[in-house]
Design an enzyme around this catalytic site. Sequence first.
Site, PDB file in Angstrom:
ATOM      1  N   ARG A 104       0.844  -1.194   0.000  1.00 60.34           N
ATOM      2  CA  ARG A 104       0.000   0.000   0.000  1.00 60.34           C
ATOM      3  C   ARG A 104       0.881   1.245   0.000  1.00 60.34           C
ATOM      4  O   ARG A 104       1.711   1.424   0.899  1.00 60.34           O
ATOM      5  CB  ARG A 104      -0.899  -0.016   1.241  1.00 60.34           C
ATOM      6  CG  ARG A 104      -1.954   1.086   1.249  1.00 60.34           C
ATOM      7  CD  ARG A 104      -2.734   1.010   2.537  1.00 60.34           C
ATOM      8  NE  ARG A 104      -3.574  -0.165   2.554  1.00 60.34           N
ATOM      9  CZ  ARG A 104      -4.879  -0.138   2.257  1.00 60.34           C
ATOM     10  NH1 ARG A 104      -5.457   0.990   1.960  1.00 60.34           N
ATOM     11  NH2 ARG A 104      -5.585  -1.231   2.288  1.00 60.34           N
ATOM     12  N   ASP A 200      -3.508 -10.688  12.415  1.00 68.51           N
ATOM     13  CA  ASP A 200      -2.793 -10.554  11.138  1.00 68.51           C
ATOM     14  C   ASP A 200      -2.453 -11.960  10.626  1.00 68.51           C
ATOM     15  O   ASP A 200      -1.647 -12.681  11.224  1.00 68.51           O
ATOM     16  CB  ASP A 200      -1.507  -9.739  11.345  1.00 68.51           C
ATOM     17  CG  ASP A 200      -0.832  -9.438  10.010  1.00 68.51           C
ATOM     18  OD1 ASP A 200      -0.699  -8.271   9.662  1.00 68.51           O
ATOM     19  OD2 ASP A 200      -0.443 -10.408   9.304  1.00 68.51           O
TER      20      ASP A 200
END
Length: 209
Positions: A104, A200
């Site tokens: 990102r 995660d």
Amino acid sequence: MGKVHICDHPLIQHKLTYIRDENTTTKDFRALVDEVATLMVYEITRDLPLQQVQVKTPVTTADCQVISGRMLGLIPILRAGLGMVDGVLKLMPAAKVGHVGLYRDPDTLQPVEYYVKLPTDVLERDLLVIDPMLATGGSANAAIEVLKRRGCSRIKLMCLIAAPEGVASVQKEHPDVDIYVAAVDDHLNDHGYIVPGLGDAGDRLYGTD
Ligand code: URA
């Protein structure tokens, strides 16, 4: 609009519970994700076409069926998607595997490709994009876009857990793509984690948390 298929087989749901549990070790987490991926393949391949063949059994000739049609390509999104590949390959060992790596951009918050390596015959294959967590949908949408830009079609998306936000985003951006998940959770929190989720997925698979 793409359909959402919830793979709600009791074995999948049982294993998903232990995948979610924060006390599950890295070793067990990895093994459970692998097993759930194998079980999910059952659901994902339900619509594969069959063709008639004859085989000679030791007794007589039998009219039987084998899978026909296009071969499968698996496209894990790096890195967490890798954790589900071996589980899928157990039932579809002839599948080829391409990889898509995205990060990102901190300024634009848009996913940027840093690695794309696809099978040379990718255009002839049905494709299964794999990412355990469908959170905002940003990575899944970008990975599907990577494939479509190269001319691919007939794409399915396989995830363990989705947020409603991610499902809605993929359905909007890629209405031709069906989504296969073990669970659709409640929501995304302010940090982009799925709630209740599992934390995660990449960190838990590779012990980096
Ligand atoms: N990615 C993860 O690994 N977990 C989440 O909850 C969301 C995105």
